[in-house]
Scaffold this motif. Sequence first.
Motif, PDB file in Angstrom:
ATOM      1  N   TYR A  90       0.838  -1.206   0.000  1.00 32.10           N
ATOM      2  CA  TYR A  90       0.000   0.000   0.000  1.00 32.10           C
ATOM      3  C   TYR A  90       0.873   1.256   0.000  1.00 32.10           C
ATOM      4  N   VAL A 108     -17.327   5.227   4.372  1.00 26.64           N
ATOM      5  CA  VAL A 108     -16.044   5.899   4.149  1.00 26.64           C
ATOM      6  C   VAL A 108     -15.180   4.996   3.277  1.00 26.64           C
ATOM      7  N   GLU A 141     -12.368   6.470   1.425  1.00 24.05           N
ATOM      8  CA  GLU A 141     -11.217   7.268   0.996  1.00 24.05           C
ATOM      9  C   GLU A 141      -9.918   6.483   0.866  1.00 24.05           C
ATOM     10  N   THR A 142      -9.782   5.431   1.685  1.00 23.36           N
ATOM     11  CA  THR A 142      -8.529   4.668   1.643  1.00 23.36           C
ATOM     12  C   THR A 142      -8.295   3.982   0.300  1.00 23.36           C
ATOM     13  N   ASP A 157     -13.053  -5.057   7.433  1.00 25.14           N
ATOM     14  CA  ASP A 157     -12.219  -4.774   8.592  1.00 25.14           C
ATOM     15  C   ASP A 157     -13.103  -4.143   9.668  1.00 25.14           C
ATOM     16  N   ARG A 209     -12.559  -3.195  12.575  1.00 21.47           N
ATOM     17  CA  ARG A 209     -11.982  -2.129  13.403  1.00 21.47           C
ATOM     18  C   ARG A 209     -12.365  -0.768  12.832  1.00 21.47           C
ATOM     19  N   TYR A 210     -12.085  -0.572  11.561  1.00 25.96           N
ATOM     20  CA  TYR A 210     -12.375   0.725  10.980  1.00 25.96           C
ATOM     21  C   TYR A 210     -13.853   0.912  10.635  1.00 25.96           C
ATOM     22  N   ILE A 230     -14.644   2.315  14.034  1.00 27.30           N
ATOM     23  CA  ILE A 230     -13.985   3.593  14.314  1.00 27.30           C
ATOM     24  C   ILE A 230     -14.471   4.679  13.367  1.00 27.30           C
ATOM     25  N   GLY A 231     -14.594   4.309  12.066  1.00 25.45           N
ATOM     26  CA  GLY A 231     -14.852   5.387  11.110  1.00 25.45           C
ATOM     27  C   GLY A 231     -15.787   5.048   9.970  1.00 25.45           C
ATOM     28  N   ALA A 279     -15.697   2.812   7.873  1.00 29.53           N
ATOM     29  CA  ALA A 279     -14.957   2.390   6.683  1.00 29.53           C
ATOM     30  C   ALA A 279     -14.916   0.865   6.697  1.00 29.53           C
ATOM     31  N   ALA A 290     -11.218  -3.756   4.230  1.00 28.88           N
ATOM     32  CA  ALA A 290      -9.818  -4.024   4.561  1.00 28.88           C
ATOM     33  C   ALA A 290      -8.947  -3.723   3.343  1.00 28.88           C
ATOM     34  N   SER A 291      -7.644  -3.691   3.536  1.00 31.16           N
ATOM     35  CA  SER A 291      -6.793  -3.246   2.431  1.00 31.16           C
ATOM     36  C   SER A 291      -6.850  -4.210   1.244  1.00 31.16           C
ATOM     37  N   LEU A 349      -8.711  10.850   8.253  1.00 26.48           N
ATOM     38  CA  LEU A 349      -8.849   9.985   7.077  1.00 26.48           C
ATOM     39  C   LEU A 349      -7.496   9.402   6.676  1.00 26.48           C
ATOM     40  N   MET A 383      -6.106   6.465   8.589  1.00 29.32           N
ATOM     41  CA  MET A 383      -6.475   5.113   8.162  1.00 29.32           C
ATOM     42  C   MET A 383      -5.474   4.582   7.143  1.00 29.32           C
ATOM     43  N   ASN A 384      -5.123   5.448   6.180  1.00 28.68           N
ATOM     44  CA  ASN A 384      -4.144   5.028   5.176  1.00 28.68           C
ATOM     45  C   ASN A 384      -2.827   4.637   5.851  1.00 28.68           C
ATOM     46  N   LEU A 422      -3.164   1.197   7.531  1.00 24.16           N
ATOM     47  CA  LEU A 422      -3.116   0.132   6.522  1.00 24.16           C
ATOM     48  C   LEU A 422      -1.684  -0.106   6.066  1.00 24.16           C
ATOM     49  N   ALA A 423      -0.991   0.999   5.790  1.00 24.57           N
ATOM     50  CA  ALA A 423       0.359   0.888   5.243  1.00 24.57           C
ATOM     51  C   ALA A 423       1.321   0.285   6.267  1.00 24.57           C
ATOM     52  N   GLU A 450       0.715  -3.467   6.768  1.00 29.16           N
ATOM     53  CA  GLU A 450       1.196  -4.291   5.657  1.00 29.16           C
ATOM     54  C   GLU A 450       2.723  -4.323   5.638  1.00 29.16           C
ATOM     55  N   GLU A 451       3.325  -3.176   5.861  1.00 28.91           N
ATOM     56  CA  GLU A 451       4.781  -3.074   5.780  1.00 28.91           C
ATOM     57  C   GLU A 451       5.457  -3.947   6.846  1.00 28.91           C
ATOM     58  N   ASP A 456      -8.156  -2.336  17.711  1.00 26.39           N
ATOM     59  CA  ASP A 456      -8.838  -1.070  17.432  1.00 26.39           C
ATOM     60  C   ASP A 456      -8.400   0.012  18.417  1.00 26.39           C
ATOM     61  N   ILE A 475      -5.037   1.392  17.330  1.00 27.87           N
ATOM     62  CA  ILE A 475      -5.139   2.275  16.162  1.00 27.87           C
ATOM     63  C   ILE A 475      -5.311   3.722  16.606  1.00 27.87           C
TER      64      ILE A 475
END
Lengths: 590, 77
Positions: free
Chosen positions: A6, A33, A35-36, A196, A198-199, A202-203, A205, A208-209, B35, B38-39, B42-43, B46-47, B54, B57
Amino acid sequence: MATLSYSEVQEFVNNSHLEQYPKLNISILRNIVVETIEPYWRYFAIKMGFNAQVKFGEYDNVFQEAVGGMGNVLNKDTDVVMVFLKMDTISYDLANNYTALSVEQVHLEVKRIKEYIAAVLAGIRRQTDAFLLWHCFDLPTYPAYGIWDSQTSDGQLETLRELNRFLLSIIGSHTNTYCVDLNLCIARIGANNFFDPRYWHIGRAPFASAALYEIASENFKFIRARKGKNKKCIVLDCDNILWGGIVGEDGFAGVKLGKTYPGSAYCEFQQEVLNLYHRGVIIAICSKNNEDDVMEIFRNHPDMVLKEKHITNFKVNWQDKATNIRQIAKDLNIGLDSMVFFDDSEFEANLVREIVPEVEVIHMPPQKAVEYRNMLASCGFFDTLTITAEDKKRGLMYKAEVARKDLQKQSIDIQSYYKSLEMKLEICYADTFSIPRIAQLTQKTNQFNLTSVRYSESDINRLADSDDSDVMYVKLEDRFGDYGIVGVAILKHFADFFEIDTFLLSCRVTGRGVEDAFLVECMKLSGKRNKRAVRGRYIKSKKNQQVADFYKAHGFEVLEVKSDDTLYQFDLSKPYPDCPWYFKDNNVRL
Amino acid sequence: MKEKVKKVMSNIFQVPIKDITDDASPDTITGWDSLKHMNLVLALEEEFGVQFSDAQILELLNFQLILLTLKEVGVRE
């Protein structure tokens, strides 16, 4: 192919020089949501040569934006609209409180949601004709009534399926509108990897990725097809691709190919290739081998699923594969960027990537032969928005093309060769049957296309219905077979002249006079309607160099030059150019 | 680990890696909103091949806390 993480995807996007690409404006209406997902959309867009600009509507503001036209999410620049509606937000009861509802309450709720969908769709369409991708409702993994749910038509699953069927049917009545089947995406990676929690909590969303990649990849199958960037030709290596082992060493009887392991994996892969053949994909072979060895397998091996007749072009020799692939493109008169090459050798795969980067290369390691079928099925390169009757016949038509080329070698002068083809044209106005193919041709014809204007089916419908324009197609048939619809012209009417808005020809048939005959008919029609002149434009693109002088060569005069856009005019008081003499019995109904 | 985290943050927030200081937080990085958070999550997951809870996070509130939480979920220096 999800080899980038990602973070790397975002890095790739950050480092791309986007100014060189045309914009692709994507607008999102959603009640979740999402946006991801944006880095993936932008990534796939860049891979296709577009600079995606994503505009998100407000969270859970779909109705206001679609029906009320609020927020300027949709505007004249919008290229793609995507709708994400999650049942949880649209109807808490249907999603989470289903068992408490009576049959009547479910019925009322379903009715409300159907009306909501219809209103949103109509609202979007009032604002824009853009390409619309609507994500269907995902089905619960643990439905409300447990194991009973699947047994009854009153279950939650069946209720959601009914809404999805409704969605499909209402989408079917709009053009340029498609349903993205989220449940297919879920099935591929599994619901536990898709959502996912969790999100979600939380939001709001939900994805998951892994889901983001899968959804974006699915979205771009549609966008690729819409933009005419889908692939047309599969080029296959033979050893360890069509069969296990090496025919030159293992011999005819020694290669692995058959109903049982390990040969069954290769049969399964061949079947998938054949399925694409029946969808209109052209198949060519490019293998370093003795031609006789390969042909013997194609002709005589009892377990070959692909037969000689399915292959338009065999390049079995010891030349390098890049040269062979270039030659295939030339023989079939298709662009290198419409080809996908499959090879088990990393060396060959990299060589082709290096020398002909336009070709998409898929390296298939032989220790993964059991996955070959899915590697091909999942790539999405060949997906089209519709399958027309022409698509189904394409393999045969290209095969005939190779036969024509052979005859061409025997004929001394080209005109007598054309005569020997016994070509016959049918030139008519667009009708219900031809409109999908006409739209498809405007979308994917790049080389012989004077203006490269892309039209959807709804656009063509409108142009055909209008009193201010004519849409015409040309069909070609010769003694080797029927090509179907190969060319399109759109004429726009002005007070004392017609302007040729679109003039294009499938590259399979260019250079044999069809374009001359078709243009002459456009001119005759303009004369018949008492116009004084015909105008035509050449708008330069990356690929349409071959038609730069098309109008000039047909006696048109330059009227105006604006950088890449040249306007020509033909004064109809002059005699028309001749239709090539070797066409016989043309059927013109204009 | 530190450099890898900075690299990820630099990609996600689209700022040069030198701008990701040891005291980086939403206060020092303009793009770091809820927002983009969240990215980032995720990153990072994965990394480093990990998954945060939760609650975790919401605790990844600055660069130092990210390092700390990554250690908590088993990532070594």
